[in-house]
Design a protein around this motif. Structure first.
Motif, PDB file in Angstrom:
ATOM      1  N   PRO A 167     -16.478  13.162  -1.054  1.00 12.32           N
ATOM      2  CA  PRO A 167     -15.634  13.976  -0.176  1.00 12.32           C
ATOM      3  C   PRO A 167     -14.850  13.114   0.811  1.00 12.32           C
ATOM      4  O   PRO A 167     -15.412  12.217   1.454  1.00 12.32           O
ATOM      5  N   GLY A 168     -13.557  13.355   0.902  1.00 13.21           N
ATOM      6  CA  GLY A 168     -12.727  12.619   1.841  1.00 13.21           C
ATOM      7  C   GLY A 168     -12.206  11.295   1.309  1.00 13.21           C
ATOM      8  O   GLY A 168     -11.419  10.626   1.976  1.00 13.21           O
ATOM      9  N   GLU A 169     -12.614  10.887   0.097  1.00 16.15           N
ATOM     10  CA  GLU A 169     -12.162   9.623  -0.459  1.00 16.15           C
ATOM     11  C   GLU A 169     -11.029   9.848  -1.451  1.00 16.15           C
ATOM     12  O   GLU A 169     -10.994  10.851  -2.160  1.00 16.15           O
ATOM     13  N   GLN A 170     -10.132   8.882  -1.501  1.00 10.88           N
ATOM     14  CA  GLN A 170      -9.000   8.947  -2.418  1.00 10.88           C
ATOM     15  C   GLN A 170      -9.289   8.254  -3.745  1.00 10.88           C
ATOM     16  O   GLN A 170      -8.591   8.495  -4.730  1.00 10.88           O
TER      17      GLN A 170
ATOM     18  N   LEU B 136       0.833  -1.204   0.000  1.00  8.58           N
ATOM     19  CA  LEU B 136       0.000   0.000   0.000  1.00  8.58           C
ATOM     20  C   LEU B 136       0.869   1.256   0.000  1.00  8.58           C
ATOM     21  O   LEU B 136       1.936   1.278   0.620  1.00  8.58           O
ATOM     22  N   ASP B 137       0.387   2.274  -0.692  1.00  8.37           N
ATOM     23  CA  ASP B 137       1.038   3.572  -0.682  1.00  8.37           C
ATOM     24  C   ASP B 137       0.416   4.398   0.447  1.00  8.37           C
ATOM     25  O   ASP B 137      -0.776   4.712   0.395  1.00  8.37           O
ATOM     26  N   PRO B 138       1.178   4.747   1.477  1.00  2.00           N
ATOM     27  CA  PRO B 138       0.615   5.502   2.604  1.00  2.00           C
ATOM     28  C   PRO B 138      -0.087   6.792   2.192  1.00  2.00           C
ATOM     29  O   PRO B 138      -1.035   7.215   2.852  1.00  2.00           O
ATOM     30  N   SER B 139       0.353   7.412   1.092  1.00  2.00           N
ATOM     31  CA  SER B 139      -0.284   8.659   0.664  1.00  2.00           C
ATOM     32  C   SER B 139      -1.718   8.439   0.195  1.00  2.00           C
ATOM     33  O   SER B 139      -2.515   9.375   0.170  1.00  2.00           O
ATOM     34  N   ASP B 140      -2.052   7.202  -0.178  1.00  2.00           N
ATOM     35  CA  ASP B 140      -3.418   6.895  -0.600  1.00  2.00           C
ATOM     36  C   ASP B 140      -4.354   6.725   0.595  1.00  2.00           C
ATOM     37  O   ASP B 140      -5.575   6.778   0.437  1.00  2.00           O
ATOM     38  N   TYR B 141      -3.777   6.504   1.772  1.00  2.00           N
ATOM     39  CA  TYR B 141      -4.582   6.245   2.970  1.00  2.00           C
ATOM     40  C   TYR B 141      -4.051   7.099   4.125  1.00  2.00           C
ATOM     41  O   TYR B 141      -3.502   6.577   5.103  1.00  2.00           O
ATOM     42  N   PRO B 142      -4.209   8.412   4.019  1.00  2.00           N
ATOM     43  CA  PRO B 142      -3.580   9.316   4.989  1.00  2.00           C
ATOM     44  C   PRO B 142      -4.087   9.159   6.418  1.00  2.00           C
ATOM     45  O   PRO B 142      -3.376   9.512   7.355  1.00  2.00           O
TER      46      PRO B 142
ATOM     47  N   GLU C  55     -18.871   1.140  -4.927  1.00  2.00           N
ATOM     48  CA  GLU C  55     -17.730   0.617  -4.170  1.00  2.00           C
ATOM     49  C   GLU C  55     -16.450   1.190  -4.739  1.00  2.00           C
ATOM     50  O   GLU C  55     -16.277   1.273  -5.960  1.00  2.00           O
ATOM     51  N   THR C  56     -15.553   1.643  -3.842  1.00  2.00           N
ATOM     52  CA  THR C  56     -14.291   2.218  -4.301  1.00  2.00           C
ATOM     53  C   THR C  56     -13.466   1.171  -5.041  1.00  2.00           C
ATOM     54  O   THR C  56     -13.459  -0.011  -4.678  1.00  2.00           O
ATOM     55  N   VAL C  57     -12.783   1.620  -6.085  1.00  2.00           N
ATOM     56  CA  VAL C  57     -12.126   0.684  -6.993  1.00  2.00           C
ATOM     57  C   VAL C  57     -10.944  -0.038  -6.358  1.00  2.00           C
ATOM     58  O   VAL C  57     -10.489  -1.062  -6.886  1.00  2.00           O
ATOM     59  N   ASP C  58     -10.453   0.454  -5.241  1.00  5.30           N
ATOM     60  CA  ASP C  58      -9.341  -0.217  -4.569  1.00  5.30           C
ATOM     61  C   ASP C  58      -9.809  -1.292  -3.598  1.00  5.30           C
ATOM     62  O   ASP C  58      -8.985  -2.029  -3.042  1.00  5.30           O
TER      63      ASP C  58
END
Length: 301
Positions: free
Chosen positions: A252-255, A72-78, A284-287
């Motif tokens: 809002p608030g989603e990456q 996981l990329d931490p920037s995607d899940y702050p 559903e979010t694509v990740d």
């Protein structure tokens, strides 16, 4: 089975002739409205959801690594806790008793090490479940499988048209009666979600594909068992829906943006999520990959 046979459109697929139908519903949840007339061209669709055994063959032949298995990329899940920034997926946990139904974190856990081969996390396995629908697949994973199979994911309209099985404006894929003559027609949750599953349909979790009667087009498990990915971007208000080529919607608030999932699952219950219906839809979010989302494919033309 030869490669050519596997990729023949009619192999384990059903032909759906094009036509018009009434898409949506105004009787259940607001995101399903409005009801409108939609035209669909003819296409082929998988008779059954893609199974764990089929996905295993795809992985063996291609070496594909699913989203849930990647770093996981931490920037995607702050806002994520550092110890959860590891490969994993969402796993359902039944509660011990009644709980508030406004916080999904009560029954969904992010489990490190959960992926399609170990859908419940370490210590679980799909061995012996080759005929169950594959789960723990993100949108990108479903797309990759479809490309390998020389197919595509269905649009929301194609999926709903097929799921209705020729019935017009009925609540369920089999008609308007929930349990006709007391018979379960799909794998859903009976009892009080998320703690009391009476298993009147015979299953606690997913069921082998084809365990319940087909719809009028001969398609199995179009509702219940697992949600299924479609290729459409999700918007809660369809009166504001743009063309598929527009910028994907991100709340809002989603990456990550959301795709439409259809059909409900074995976790849908009348007291919480009466969505094992053709018109039902969620975003559903694509990740995201979970233990109750799978997919099936189409061939157009």
């Amino acid at each position: 089975m030869t490669t050519a046979e596997r990729h023949t459109p009619v192999q384990d697929m059903v032909r759906i002739e094009g036509g018009e139908f009434l898409m949506g519903s105004e009787d259940f949840y607001p995101e399903e409205a409005p009801v409108r007339t939609v035209q669909v061209d003819g296409f082929w669709i998988d008779e059954l959801a893609v199974t764990a055994g089929e996905f295993r063959r795809f992985v063996r032949e291609t070496g594909y690594v699913t989203v849930a298995e990647r770093p996981l990329d931490p920037s995607d899940y702050p806002n994520a806790e550092p110890d959860l920034l590891v490969p994993g997926s969402l796993v359902f946990r039944k509660s011990s008793g009644p709980v508030p139904l406004d916080d999904v974190r009560i029954w969904w856990d992010y489990v490190p090490g959960a992926f399609w081969k170990k859908p419940g996390g370490p210590g679980t396995t799909i061995n012996g479940q080759d005929h169950h629908p594959v789960v723990q697949v993100a949108y990108e994973d479903a797309e990759a499988y479809a490309a390998w199979a020389r197919k595509e994911l269905p649009t929301e309209a194609e999926w709903e048209y097929a799921a209705r099985g020729g019935l017009e404006a009925t609540a369920f894929a089999w008609g308007d009666e929930h349990f006709p003559e007391g018979k379960a027609m799909a794998n859903s949750w009976q009892g009080e979600f998320p703690w009391q599953n009476l298993k009147l349909d015979g299953f606690e979790g997913t069921s082998p594909v084809g365990s319940f009667p087909p719809n009028g087009y001969g398609l199995y498990d179009m509702t219940g068992n697992t949600w299924e990915w479609t290729s459409d971007w999700f918007t809660a208000d369809r009166s504001e829906a743009k063309s598929p080529c527009c910028v994907p919607p991100t709340l809002p608030g989603e990456q990550f943006p959301r795709k439409v999932i259809k059909g409900g699952s074995h976790l849908c219950a009348p007291n919480y999520c009466l969505r094992y219906r053709p018109a039902a839809r969620q975003g559903e979010t694509v990740d995201t990959s979970t233990g109750h989302i799978g997919f099936r494919c189409v061939v157009r033309g």
